[in-house]
Design an enzyme around this catalytic site. Structure first.
Site, mmCIF file in Angstrom:
data_model
loop_
_atom_site.group_PDB
_atom_site.id
_atom_site.type_symbol
_atom_site.label_atom_id
_atom_site.label_comp_id
_atom_site.label_asym_id
_atom_site.label_seq_id
_atom_site.Cartn_x
_atom_site.Cartn_y
_atom_site.Cartn_z
ATOM 1 N N HIS A 152 73.141 35.477 28.706
ATOM 2 C CA HIS A 152 71.994 35.245 30.042
ATOM 3 C C HIS A 152 72.660 34.495 31.212
ATOM 4 C CE1 HIS A 152 68.408 35.535 32.000
ATOM 5 N NE2 HIS A 152 68.088 34.346 31.872
ATOM 6 N N ASP A 174 72.831 39.608 26.732
ATOM 7 C CA ASP A 174 71.543 38.622 27.223
ATOM 8 C C ASP A 174 70.788 38.707 25.823
ATOM 9 O OD1 ASP A 174 69.209 37.654 28.510
ATOM 10 O OD2 ASP A 174 70.276 38.585 30.257
ATOM 11 N N SER A 214 68.258 35.897 36.639
ATOM 12 C CA SER A 214 67.071 35.759 36.061
ATOM 13 C C SER A 214 65.806 35.731 36.704
ATOM 14 C CB SER A 214 67.178 34.241 35.169
ATOM 15 O OG SER A 214 66.263 34.415 34.047
#
Length: 415
Positions: free
Chosen positions: A338, A291, A74
């Protein structure tokens, strides 16, 4: 993550990039009228951490480090790409997961998705509506990859139109979507487009990811893009995100202002990785197809931009890709949300693949991913270096990774 690296036997360092984030829509307040803190967040803190960590290792052990690795997902994936682009001598190998590297466009795209779903009560997509949408998507597309397993191997091949779910006159919502909900779903899939030219500014989320979409609760919108626009683009503590529209001239101008002012600082989209490559650096990037926060197509777009750069003037794409895959590989994870979770195999050791590549010169041709239910592994699949995908051989257990082979779908014999 820091403790995991200690367990692996590394001297390890981490950074909060110079600030403690405030909650919710105040997350970007730290940089309000403090451009130096924004620079820390964007790239300076990671570089300084690398330099100081290496100095500490040298003092403590009486000798310099042998190798340096970056591991992150991320924002951590974004920071890894920023390091490779701006400070290619800092690390020998990197694992960059689901990178938020196209930061300003990501903030715009995510705010657009938030507005699409929460601009009014009629457009809301609560969990029940997302369930209807997800089941219809799987019914239309799950079998396209040869295995009906609740996971789309490459969601770009799914052409499901949410209009098929629009309620008929006098049909009570429940097993269908209202016209406003259909349009909201379209906007999330479509992503952000330039209102004047129609070009894609940032990709949308993909079919199959619906159960994980944010903004299911109107009282709790996804706050990071709101914070970015509130404290940086508008620099106004009283700004109300509900009044914003990208389609309005004022909204579009605000987007352009944000791009001009912040993209040079915040974005890690420079495809020029030549110096990193020349130093012998190796980069593994991964992204979950499901995601819900960072559009997975963003990773493919960046990877393709690197291939284009290495292609030079008219060089054959196959040659360019071979050159890039000599130091940089991208793995797309079907069904993964994610950085973790999701309906597909979502647990894997990308770091071990990177270590093998750096230390033994063995490039990863596949990474085995597992899915567990109640703590028991019940599915194994290979993750393949893009553009290859895992193709079922047609026999035996579809939960066994050995019954799949990595193939390029653009080549005869692919999907």
């Amino acid at each position: 993550a820091l403790a995991d690296q200690i367990r692996r036997g590394y001297a390890s360092a981490s950074t909060n990039t110079g600030h403690e984030a405030a909650p919710g829509v105040n997350a970007a307040r730290f940089a309000f009228e403090h451009p130096e803190q924004l620079i820390d967040f964007a790239y300076r803190a990671h570089h300084e951490t690398a330099l100081k960590a290496k100095a500490l290792v040298r003092e403590f052990y009486g000798k310099p480090h042998e190798r340096a690795y970056w591991i992150g997902c991320s924002s951590g994936g974004y920071e890894g790409l920023m390091e490779a682009q701006r400070f290619p001598a800092d690390y020998d190998g990197m694992v960059a997961g689901a990178p938020a590297n196209n930061w300003t466009r990501l903030m715009a795209g995510d705010l657009h998705g938030t507005l699409a779903v929460l601009k009014d009560s009629a457009s809301n997509l609560p969990p029940a509506a997302l369930g209807v949408l997800h089941r219809a998507t799987l019914a239309a597309c799950d079998s396209a990859d040869g295995v009906v397993d609740g996971v789309l191997e490459d969601p770009r091949r799914c052409a499901f139109n949410p209009a098929a779910l629009q309620c008929a006159p006098n049909q009570a919502p429940g097993a269908c979507l209202t016209a406003a909900q259909v349009e909201a779903a379209r906007q999330v899939y479509r992503g952000l487009k330039d209102p004047t030219k129609g070009t894609q500014l940032y990709p949308g989320l993909v079919p199959g990811s619906e159960p994980f979409w944010p903004n299911r609760d109107p009282a709790n919108p996804f706050s990071i893009p709101i914070a970015h626009y509130k404290w940086l683009v508008f620099a106004d503590p009283n700004w109300d995100w509900r009044t914003f529209r990208f389609e309005d001239p004022a909204g579009y101008q605000a987007f352009l202002k944000g791009e001009s002012k912040f993209a040079p600082i915040l974005n890690a989209t420079d495809p020029n990785l030549r110096e990193f490559r020349q130093r012998g650096g190796k980069l593994l990037q991964y992204h979950g197809w499901n995601d819900q926060l960072i559009a997975p197509q963003n990773s493919i777009d960046y990877y393709e931009s690197v291939i284009s750069l290495f292609g030079g003037s008219g060089q054959d794409r196959t040659v360019s890709m071979r050159e890039v895959q000599g130091f940089y590989r991208l793995f797309m994870a079907p069904g993964m949300a994610h950085c973790s979770g999701g309906t597909g195999p979502n647990s894997f050791d990308m770091q071990a693949g990177m270590e093998q590549w750096v230390e033994r010169g063995i490039a990863p041709e596949e990474i085995i991913a597992t899915r567990s239910t109640n703590g028991v592994v019940d599915r194994l699949r290979p993750l393949c270096p893009y553009p290859k995908v895992a193709v079922y051989k047609g026999k035996r257990d579809t939960n066994d990774a050995t019954n799949f082979v990595c193939r390029d779908p653009s080549v005869s014999g692919g999907l």
